[in-house]
Scaffold this active site. Structure first.
Site, mmCIF file in Angstrom:
data_model
loop_
_atom_site.group_PDB
_atom_site.id
_atom_site.type_symbol
_atom_site.label_atom_id
_atom_site.label_comp_id
_atom_site.label_asym_id
_atom_site.label_seq_id
_atom_site.Cartn_x
_atom_site.Cartn_y
_atom_site.Cartn_z
ATOM 1 N N CYS A 1 5.396 3.641 -0.811
ATOM 2 C CA CYS A 1 4.299 2.753 -1.193
ATOM 3 C C CYS A 1 3.100 3.077 -0.310
ATOM 4 C CB CYS A 1 4.706 1.294 -1.043
ATOM 5 S SG CYS A 1 3.425 0.114 -1.538
ATOM 6 N N CYS B 1 -4.032 1.890 -5.136
ATOM 7 C CA CYS B 1 -2.641 2.335 -5.209
ATOM 8 C C CYS B 1 -2.482 3.721 -4.585
ATOM 9 C CB CYS B 1 -2.138 2.350 -6.649
ATOM 10 S SG CYS B 1 -0.366 2.672 -6.781
#
Length: 335
Positions: free
Chosen positions: A90, A255
């Protein structure tokens, strides 16, 4: 199960939440973070659900737990937890976790300004810069990323037939560019994009079973995220996206693994060169700076090593309990 207590520190990276579990995370077994991730999924996924889902979290909640490094040359290991699952990697979570770890004294890097992080997806090398006692920015050099497929099709009940590519940047992304039946994220609300995404992701994984499996780690598989593109808000931005994850979340940040996947797609198509800045803009306008740091291969497949730079801000400290006598101990979602 008795009452379990978790000491948490909350931050956001470019608008998207990061909750670091500073105390209370379970002990995990495994030779590396990939194996420890599997142990967590088998026995402790209730921790993720309890801390990420309502009533202790929300649909966009994302977080991490720190562990000792599997390799003594590295600084620490990390497990990523969010509403969508226990992720291999992530990017926004890394930026937020490093910021929290350094500012709160949870991390003591062997070399100030640099960190070697064990993630389930592999080694991630990190640089950061301080401004007084605050972390000004974090730059992570991500795992190998690559374009996995191009010009695939899926049928949307609302939009009709859609073309998409699939790229890997730590997770697998279906990337939907502006096309005949999709005019861009500028023309749709976040709610509409979530509605479209729920059906489309399921259809993609049903239509292309076992198509997207990491060539070196079969536990990383299937399209977990959708990236919708559109016209940037800022004239300085290279591209803009709305990334769908979990069951009904649009990433408020640009992101990190999605930016890596996007750069892998652009590089493979000749749209992004080695060293070029790739300024990726989120749905709300926050930005990451990406670059193709190196051209490489992954199990014989052309790939890149991308970097992503961004910032995070700490905003809260929580002591959260999960007690078995609470009927919502393991959380819930209202879909």
């Amino acid at each position: 199960m008795p009452q379990n207590t978790f000491v948490c520190i909350d931050a956001h990276t470019g608008g998207n939440p990061v909750r670091v579990v500073a105390k209370g995370g379970p002990e995990l077994k495994g030779a590396d973070m990939s194996e420890k991730r599997q142990h967590f999924l088998r026995e402790y996924d209730w921790v993720r659900k309890g801390l990420m889902f309502e009533p202790r979290g929300h649909d966009m909640m994302s977080g991490s737990i720190f562990y000792p490094p599997s390799d003594p040359e590295n600084d620490f290991g990390i497990l990523f937890i969010e509403t969508s699952g226990c992720l291999p990697m992530c990017g926004h979570g890394t930026i937020g976790s490093i910021t929290i770890g350094i500012e709160e004294g949870l991390l003591k890097p062997k070399t100030p300004g640099k960190i070697r992080m064990d993630a389930p997806a592999g080694l991630v090398q990190i640089e950061y810069e301080m401004a007084g006692k605050k972390v000004e920015w974090v730059k992570l050099t991500n795992v190998k990323s690559y374009l996995a497929a191009t010009d695939l099709t899926v049928e949307s009940s609302d939009l009709g037939e859609l073309l998409f590519d699939v790229a890997y940047g730590g997770n697998y992304y279906a990337i939907l560019d502006v096309q005949k039946n999709f005019s861009g994220i500028n023309d749709f609300s976040a709610g509409k994009l979530v509605h479209f995404s729920q059906e489309i992701r399921e259809k993609i994984n049903l239509k292309y079973p076992d198509r997207f499996i990491h060539p070196e780690d079969e536990t990383i598989r299937d399209v977990s995220h959708l990236m919708w593109s559109g016209k940037p808000i800022s004239p300085l931005a290279t591209a803009r996206n709305a990334v769908f994850y979990g069951d009904k979340a649009i990433d408020r940040s640009p992101c990190g693994t999605g930016t890596s996947a996007r750069m892998a797609q652009w590089h493979a198509k000749g749209k992004l060169k080695l060293g070029d800045a790739f300024i990726h803009e989120s749905f709300i306008g926050s930005q990451f700076i990406g670059r193709v740091e190196e051209e490489t291969t992954l199990a014989g497949i052309a790939a890149i090593i991308p970097s992503i730079q961004g910032w995070a801000k700490i905003y809260g400290h929580n002591t959260i309990t999960i007690d078995d006598d609470d009927p919502y101990a393991h959380g819930f979602q209202v879909i």
